[in-house]
Scaffold this motif. Structure first.
Motif, PDB file in Angstrom:
ATOM      1  N   PHE A 110      20.418  52.923  16.436  1.00 51.48           N
ATOM      2  CA  PHE A 110      21.770  52.841  16.992  1.00 51.48           C
ATOM      3  C   PHE A 110      21.808  53.323  18.442  1.00 51.48           C
ATOM      4  CE2 PHE A 110      23.138  52.488  12.538  1.00 51.48           C
ATOM      5  CZ  PHE A 110      24.104  51.506  12.658  1.00 51.48           C
ATOM      6  N   ALA A 111      21.026  54.337  18.773  1.00 49.42           N
ATOM      7  CA  ALA A 111      20.969  54.800  20.163  1.00 49.42           C
ATOM      8  C   ALA A 111      20.384  53.714  21.062  1.00 49.42           C
ATOM      9  CB  ALA A 111      20.126  56.071  20.256  1.00 49.42           C
ATOM     10  N   PHE A 112      19.392  52.999  20.565  1.00 48.17           N
ATOM     11  CA  PHE A 112      18.810  51.894  21.328  1.00 48.17           C
ATOM     12  C   PHE A 112      19.842  50.793  21.573  1.00 48.17           C
ATOM     13  CE2 PHE A 112      16.807  47.661  20.977  1.00 48.17           C
ATOM     14  CZ  PHE A 112      16.109  47.656  22.178  1.00 48.17           C
ATOM     15  N   LEU A 113      20.566  50.412  20.533  1.00 56.15           N
ATOM     16  CA  LEU A 113      21.566  49.353  20.673  1.00 56.15           C
ATOM     17  C   LEU A 113      22.689  49.773  21.619  1.00 56.15           C
ATOM     18  CD1 LEU A 113      21.817  48.148  16.958  1.00 56.15           C
ATOM     19  CD2 LEU A 113      20.566  47.078  18.848  1.00 56.15           C
ATOM     20  N   TYR A 114      23.148  51.017  21.494  1.00 54.91           N
ATOM     21  CA  TYR A 114      24.237  51.464  22.357  1.00 54.91           C
ATOM     22  C   TYR A 114      23.774  51.561  23.806  1.00 54.91           C
ATOM     23  CZ  TYR A 114      27.868  54.266  24.486  1.00 54.91           C
ATOM     24  OH  TYR A 114      28.862  54.724  25.341  1.00 54.91           O
ATOM     25  N   SER A 115      22.574  52.053  24.044  1.00 55.31           N
ATOM     26  CA  SER A 115      22.084  52.169  25.419  1.00 55.31           C
ATOM     27  C   SER A 115      21.923  50.800  26.068  1.00 55.31           C
ATOM     28  CB  SER A 115      20.758  52.939  25.441  1.00 55.31           C
ATOM     29  OG  SER A 115      19.783  52.281  24.644  1.00 55.31           O
TER      30      SER A 115
END
Length: 260
Positions: free
Chosen positions: A88-93
């Motif tokens: 999720f951090a990858f997608l949000y970034s």
């Protein structure tokens, strides 16, 4: 800019080194009766590390009979939690990078974009800390559960002194150690970005707007004070023209009478 570049990369390294792991160990059981021995007992395990579902057959050194054993432990909760945060951090970034580059005006409109970005950054910073700490503890327990010396204790054949049990190959967990390192690096990166996102919000600008106003008010009140007033102006006694220097109408009348 550092957030745009490093956040997706660090997130990829975090979930790839953990979620893509597969390893194993090899044991050797040398029975007193050599025909019953098994010198290559391979035990494989992988993400999400539900070790209690990993089974393997070992000799009992009592004829041809073999026993089926299972590893001990279930570390899927901490591992999956860590990987989920990383994904999720990858997608949000990635989404934030697109907004920063192509939708900068929309991002700053009504201060809604920076405010949402600030809240999400704080949440991800906290989640990275919790997830990395939980996975570090889970990895420590995973190493104990997959230690060949601990696994040998599960075998009944190894409890007999006439049989020789020894580890042949230990699991390599360098990638899992790397995942923990990248987990805490992600926490540092996201926590450090909180200040930069906070500066984009209106809270920072409104907080900095009051001190200059206060100084201006103090400066104006100081300039209106007694030190800048002309105390010796028209209201002062010393700057008033002397009464004897003024010519009044009565003086002009008297002077005209004398002329006559």
């Amino acid at each position: 800019m550092c957030m745009v570049i490093f956040a997706p990369l660090f997130a990829i390294f975090a979930f790839a080194t953990c979620g893509g792991y597969s390893g194993g160990l090899r044991l050797s059981v040398d029975c007193a009766n050599k025909t019953e021995s098994d010198l290559n007992i391979d035990i494989a395990f992988a993400y999400p590390f539900r070790l209690h579902q990993v089974n393997f057959d070992v000799p009992t050194c009592e004829g041809k009979r073999r026993e089926k054993l299972f590893l001990i432990g279930d570390f899927s909760s901490s591992a999956e939690f860590f990987v989920t945060i990383a994904v999720f951090a990858f997608l949000y970034s990635l989404a934030a990078t697109v907004v920063y580059i192509f939708f900068q005006n929309k991002y700053r409109e009504n201060n809604r974009g920076p405010l949402i970005d600030f809240i999400v950054t704080v949440v991800f910073s906290f989640m990275w800390l919790v997830g990395s700490s939980a996975w570090a503890k889970g990895l420590s327990d995973l190493k104990v559960a997959t230690d060949p010396d601990e696994v040998l204790l599960l075998m009944s054949a190894c409890k007999q002194q006439t049989n020789k049990c020894m580890p042949v190959h230990r699991p390599v967990m360098s990638s899992l150690n790397t995942s923990v390192v990248f987990g805490f690096l992600n926490f540092i990166l996201w926590a450090g970005n909180i200040w930069f996102v906070f500066k984009e919000t209106g809270w920072h600008s409104s907080g900095m707007r009051h001190p200059p106003d206060t100084m201006e008010k103090q400066s104006s009140s100081f300039n209106q004070g007694g030190y800048n007033q002309d105390n010796y102006g028209p209201t002062g006694g010393y700057n008033q023209p002397a009464s004897y220097g003024q010519i009044t109408g009565d003086d002009v009348f008297i002077a005209g009478g004398d002329l006559e």
